[in-house]
Motif scaffolding. Structure first.
Motif, PDB file in Angstrom:
ATOM      1  N   GLU A  71       0.722  -1.330  -0.040  1.00  0.00           N
ATOM      2  CA  GLU A  71       0.107   0.172   0.116  1.00  0.00           C
ATOM      3  C   GLU A  71       0.868   1.182  -0.038  1.00  0.00           C
ATOM      4  N   GLU A  72       0.362   2.274  -0.541  1.00  0.00           N
ATOM      5  CA  GLU A  72       0.959   3.483  -0.415  1.00  0.00           C
ATOM      6  C   GLU A  72       0.620   4.191   0.930  1.00  0.00           C
ATOM      7  N   CYS A  73       1.901   4.900   1.699  1.00  0.00           N
ATOM      8  CA  CYS A  73       1.697   5.483   2.692  1.00  0.00           C
ATOM      9  C   CYS A  73       0.767   6.519   2.841  1.00  0.00           C
ATOM     10  N   LEU A  74      -0.227   6.780   3.823  1.00  0.00           N
ATOM     11  CA  LEU A  74      -1.033   7.977   3.578  1.00  0.00           C
ATOM     12  C   LEU A  74      -1.094   8.557   4.939  1.00  0.00           C
ATOM     13  N   PHE A  75      -0.173   8.162   5.788  1.00  0.00           N
ATOM     14  CA  PHE A  75      -0.192   9.146   7.168  1.00  0.00           C
ATOM     15  C   PHE A  75       0.549  10.258   6.979  1.00  0.00           C
ATOM     16  N   PRO A  76       0.174  11.339   7.764  1.00  0.00           N
ATOM     17  CA  PRO A  76       0.696  12.703   7.740  1.00  0.00           C
ATOM     18  C   PRO A  76       2.140  12.722   8.568  1.00  0.00           C
ATOM     19  N   CYS A  77       2.826  13.434   8.353  1.00  0.00           N
ATOM     20  CA  CYS A  77       4.145  13.705   8.773  1.00  0.00           C
ATOM     21  C   CYS A  77       4.342  13.852  10.097  1.00  0.00           C
ATOM     22  N   GLN A  78       4.980  13.106  10.880  1.00  0.00           N
ATOM     23  CA  GLN A  78       4.817  12.926  12.391  1.00  0.00           C
ATOM     24  C   GLN A  78       6.278  13.265  12.988  1.00  0.00           C
ATOM     25  N   LYS A  79       7.011  13.835  12.203  1.00  0.00           N
ATOM     26  CA  LYS A  79       8.412  14.330  12.620  1.00  0.00           C
ATOM     27  C   LYS A  79       8.365  15.569  13.567  1.00  0.00           C
ATOM     28  N   CYS A  96       7.747  23.543  17.306  1.00  0.00           N
ATOM     29  CA  CYS A  96       6.700  24.223  17.492  1.00  0.00           C
ATOM     30  C   CYS A  96       5.448  23.171  17.495  1.00  0.00           C
ATOM     31  N   SER A  97       4.145  23.649  17.937  1.00  0.00           N
ATOM     32  CA  SER A  97       3.237  22.632  18.016  1.00  0.00           C
ATOM     33  C   SER A  97       2.400  22.499  16.987  1.00  0.00           C
ATOM     34  N   HIS A  98       2.696  23.037  15.806  1.00  0.00           N
ATOM     35  CA  HIS A  98       1.941  22.836  14.479  1.00  0.00           C
ATOM     36  C   HIS A  98       2.656  21.473  13.989  1.00  0.00           C
ATOM     37  N   PRO A  99       1.545  20.373  13.223  1.00  0.00           N
ATOM     38  CA  PRO A  99       2.118  19.509  12.574  1.00  0.00           C
ATOM     39  C   PRO A  99       2.469  20.049  10.960  1.00  0.00           C
ATOM     40  N   CYS A 100       3.540  18.884  10.572  1.00  0.00           N
ATOM     41  CA  CYS A 100       3.767  19.438   9.039  1.00  0.00           C
ATOM     42  C   CYS A 100       2.732  19.096   8.006  1.00  0.00           C
ATOM     43  N   PRO A 101       2.392  19.839   7.158  1.00  0.00           N
ATOM     44  CA  PRO A 101       1.244  19.915   6.310  1.00  0.00           C
ATOM     45  C   PRO A 101       1.573  18.849   5.299  1.00  0.00           C
TER      46      PRO A 101
END
Length: 877
Positions: free
Chosen positions: A628-636, A642-647
């Protein structure tokens, strides 16, 4: 030659045991039962054999032996009730047909049967009385007085006989003592037994039928012929009997001859027994009057007197003519006839006339129909029949009468019953009736496959029977490939048993077929009537000769698609297929951060062998699929944090700078600043405090006074909380004196007075800080006097105002005071009520009357429509 083995008619419990006798018994049990049955028969026949000398046993006791064989359970014979088809146990109360077939029934069953048969109304074609009932087997008629009321032994001497294992069930064990057949005066010498009594065995002196010979014979055979010519004369008294010694009167004389008729005019050849005959010619003689001819026909002797001589009257009999000759016609008298007409109620209205009166009486009478619903004036000869149909149920309780103008005596139902009998195979052929139907009279033959061993049972009980055991070998050849190796078996019921040998052929997969022989089986005989009960057996695959073997059933181990270790499964060889072990795939995805979460699947390229350099060679698989293709968002974690996740979606390189705008208000709340997250987080703490200030006055409210901070926008608490230099008004308690003070002085004064400046309201800040003087007291007295004067004026005005009363109350009191009812008005109102009640009662009566008339008219109209349909041929009945 085929040998028919007699089997029981109905499988029930034997007389001697309450246990189930359906299973096969051993040879020792059969020998014990046979010896016990023989001893029982010897004890019952002992007195008879002693008198008869042991002779004629086979001829005289054959029928009784069959009853005893069925009663004792010998040869598998058992007894059942033909009404309920249940087995008769030794403890059950029974009744036997003592005058006919001697069949045994349950006592409650025969009582119910007799009560239903005796209460059933007899049909018009029935000759016997409706109070009689019949035996269910032989149909012998019994009167209602002989309905069994109690349980007795076979001979009737003992009521409610106990169940004794040493005597015959339902028997008292005493001497029977019933009168023997033929009314010879002797009694039965056997012990109490089922079935008919044997012939009388005693010796008596008897004469032959003609009385010429005398001999000593048994009482049951005392009527015999001497085989000599009969010495008796025939009724003609001319010839002798030509027969040998015979029973009863002699036959008519058959000697032929010529004989004359009674008048002597005709001579014919006839037998002697028919010589006194009359011919067809008229007499032609003259009566004693000498004027009229005899019309009697052929006869012997004189013709007799003239019937017209004697007393002569007119046709109606009212006037007598004396001395009138027999050949003269008597005239009519001219008066009314008045003879009773054929109706038997009225007299003839015609004048005296010759011949018979008119048969149709036309006198108009008031008649009612048979059901009483119609009354009308009609001529006497005419029957009045209405068109109403009787809707009462007939004696069957299922169908309505439907007869027109029924007098209440509905005829018996003539429709067929049609209900299914207890056998569940046939329908009741009798007329519609109440209660349970009679047992099915048909018999069913159950035989083995070859048909040489069979027995008959009543229809409906064949499902509970066991097929007969035939000792002859089965003659049906097998059709499978092992027909030369299979062992022979005995003849049986139904199809041949399947071949139990192993097939042994080599399959295409390399294994050997280990199933039972799956070749064809000989078909069963379609003429058999016994339907064996269904049993859960293993399904055997049947095929025609030469067909391939069934799929291979060997167990092999098969690995999953993902080649996981320890996930091999056992499968049937013919059903093995690639499968998924339902574990996660576990392969690293292209993002380099996560693993494949699909269920076990085959990789697009699987490693098969190693090349010369030690690397894996990959072979393409047809069932392979990519991960499968990875569909997870970036979790680094970002740099800086900062508190904002990577888009961006999950990726392997570094995350881009955070461009999210952060909103930060200034310290005084007058302005909101927007900064990029990456820029704001890259500054130090001092620089972040510096850029957040709005550079204007701090508009925050001070804590101890109602004024605002006058410093530049700054973080933390305002510095000039207690040093406010703004001016406020200080007042006395009555607000008459005020002075300007600094805010910090007012705060000090409030603290000196014991009050916290934080708790003082803005409108009361500075009040009470200055003491009151004399001017303040004089102003307060003037205000109090003015208030007292205003209160006195208000009280005086309240005393002069009248009490307030609602208008409706005043009007109601005024009307009640002026209202007066007279006696005339009371009588008038009473009269109106009576008139209204009478009118209402009249309307209800008229409605009921015309409603009843309308229902009768509707009923007559429906009957008329029904009659029209019947005339056109569209009747529903």
């Amino acid at each position: 030659m085929a040998t028919a083995v007699a089997q029981p008619a109905v499988v029930t419990n034997s007389f001697l045991s309450d246990s189930d006798t359906g299973g096969s018994s051993s040879g020792s049990d059969d020998a014990a039962t046979f010896s016990r049955t023989s001893a029982l028969e010897d004890s019952i026949f002992a007195a008879y054999l002693q008198i008869s000398g042991g002779r004629s046993t086979t001829q005289d006791l054959a029928k009784i032996r069959s009853f005893l064989s069925a009663a004792s359970g010998r040869s598998g014979a058992l007894v059942s009730c033909l009404i309920c088809l249940e087995r008769i146990r030794p403890s059950d109360p029974v009744w036997s047909c003592f005058s006919g077939c001697h069949a045994v029934f349950h006592l409650p069953c025969i009582q119910n049967w007799a009560n239903q048969s005796s209460h059933r109304p007899a049909s018009s074609s029935s000759v016997s009385s409706s109070s009689d009932w019949h035996c269910p087997k032989c149909r012998l008629s019994y009167p209602r007085t002989l309905i069994p009321r109690s349980y007795s032994c076979f001979c009737g001497k003992l009521f409610d006989p106990p169940c004794d294992p040493w005597i015959l069930p339902h028997s008292c064990g005493e001497v029977c003592g019933r009168p023997l057949r033929g009314n010879c005066g002797h009694e039965c010498l056997l012990l109490c037994h089922p079935g008919p009594c044997p012939p009388c065995p005693k010796l008596v002196t008897a004469r032959c039928f003609c009385g010429s010979h005398e001999d000593a014979r048994r009482c049951a055979q005392k009527l015999f012929s001497c085989n000599q010519p009969c010495p008796k004369a025939l009724p003609c008294r001319t010839h002798w009997c030509p027969e040998y010694c015979h029973e009863g009167p002699c036959p008519p004389c058959q000697v032929r001859g010529f004989y004359r008729c009674a008048c002597g005019k005709t001579e014919e050849e006839r037998v002697c027994a028919d010589r006194g005959f009359r011919c067809d010619k008229p007499c032609e003689g003259i009566l004693l009057c000498g004027k009229h001819n005899c019309n009697r026909g052929c006869h012997s002797g004189p013709c007799g007197d003239c019937p017209l001589q004697g007393r002569r009257t007119c046709p109606c009999g009212k006037k007598e003519y004396k001395g009138a000759p027999c050949d003269a016609d008597v005239p009519t008298c001219g008066s009314t006839c008045e003879k009773t007409m054929s109706c038997g109620l009225h007299r003839c209205p015609e004048r005296c006339h010759r011949g018979s009166c008119v048969k149709t009486c036309r006198t108009v009478v008031f008649k009612a129909c048979r059901c009483g619903s119609l009354k009308k004036e009609v001529p006497c000869y005419q029957d009045l029949i209405c068109e109403r149909k009787c809707l009462r149920m007939r004696d069957c309780g299922r169908h309505a009468c439907k007869h027109r103008c029924c007098n209440g005596e509905c005829p018996p139902c003539q429709e067929m019953c049609g209900r299914k009998l207890l056998c569940k195979n046939h329908k009741c052929p009798s007329l519609c009736h109440r209660g349970p139907c009679a047992p099915c009279p048909l018999m069913v033959t159950i035989s083995c496959l070859c048909g040489e061993t069979y027995y008959e049972v009543p229809c409906g009980v064949e499902m509970n029977q066991k097929p007969p055991k035939c000792l002859k070998p089965c003659r049906i050849p097998r059709l499978c490939r092992h027909k030369s190796e299979c062992r022979p078996h005995r003849c049986h019921y139904g199809a041949c048993p399947p071949c139990r040998m192993t097939c042994g052929e080599k399959l295409m997969c390399g294994h050997t077929c280990k199933q039972r022989c799956h070749g064809p089986m000989p078909p069963s005989n379609p003429d058999f009537t016994l339907k064996p009960k269904r049993k859960k057996v293993e399904k055997i695959i049947e095929c025609i000769p030469g067909s391939p073997c069934p799929p291979c059933q060997e167990i092999v181990w098969v690995a999953c698609l993902g080649q996981h270790i320890g996930e091999e499964r056992p499968m049937v060889c013919s059903q093995k297929a690639p499968y998924s072990c339902q574990n996660l795939c576990g392969s690293l995805l292209s993002c380099g951060n996560h693993y494949c979460t699909k269920s076990c699947h085959s990789m697009k390229y699987q490693s098969s062998t190693l090349d010369e350099h030690g690397n894996c060679k990959y072979a393409e698989n047809e069932l392979a699929e990519s991960c499968e293709e990875c569909l997870f968002p970036c979790q680094k974690v970002r740099e800086p944090a900062c508190s904002h996740p990577c888009p961006m979606p999950c990726h392997s390189d570094a995350c881009p700078p955070c461009k999210v705008l952060l909103k930060r208000a200034c310290y005084c709340g007058a302005m909101v600043h927007a900064f990029e997250c990456s820029y704001y987080n890259s500054l130090s703490g001092v620089e972040q405090q510096r850029i957040r200030s709005c550079k204007g006055p701090c508009h925050r409210k001070l804590l101890n006074c109602p004024h605002l901070c006058s410093e530049i926008c700054h973080p933390g608490q305002c510095p000039a909380i207690d040093q406010c230099i703004k001016k406020v008004y200080a007042r006395c308690a009555c607000n008459n004196i005020k002075n300007e003070w600094l805010c910090r002085e007012a705060q000090s004064a409030h603290r000196a007075a014991g009050r916290d400046p934080k708790d003082v309201a803005k409108s009361q800040f500075g009040v009470g800080l200055i003491p009151c003087n004399a001017d303040c007291a004089s102003r307060v007295n003037v205000v109090d006097a003015d208030l007292q004067l205003r209160k006195v004026k208000v009280l005086q005005n309240e005393d002069t105002v009248a009490p307030v009363v609602p208008k409706r109350r005043k009007r109601r009191e005024r009307v009640q005071g002026t209202r007066q009812t007279s006696k005339f008005q009371t009588f008038k109102s009473y009269l109106w009520r009576c008139l209204l009640f009478t009118l209402l009662l009249f309307i209800v009566c008229v409605g009921f009357y015309y409603g009843h008339k309308g229902l009768l008219w509707l009923s007559d109209w429906m009957y008329e429509m029904e009659e029209r349909r019947n005339r056109k041929g569209f009747s529903r009945f």
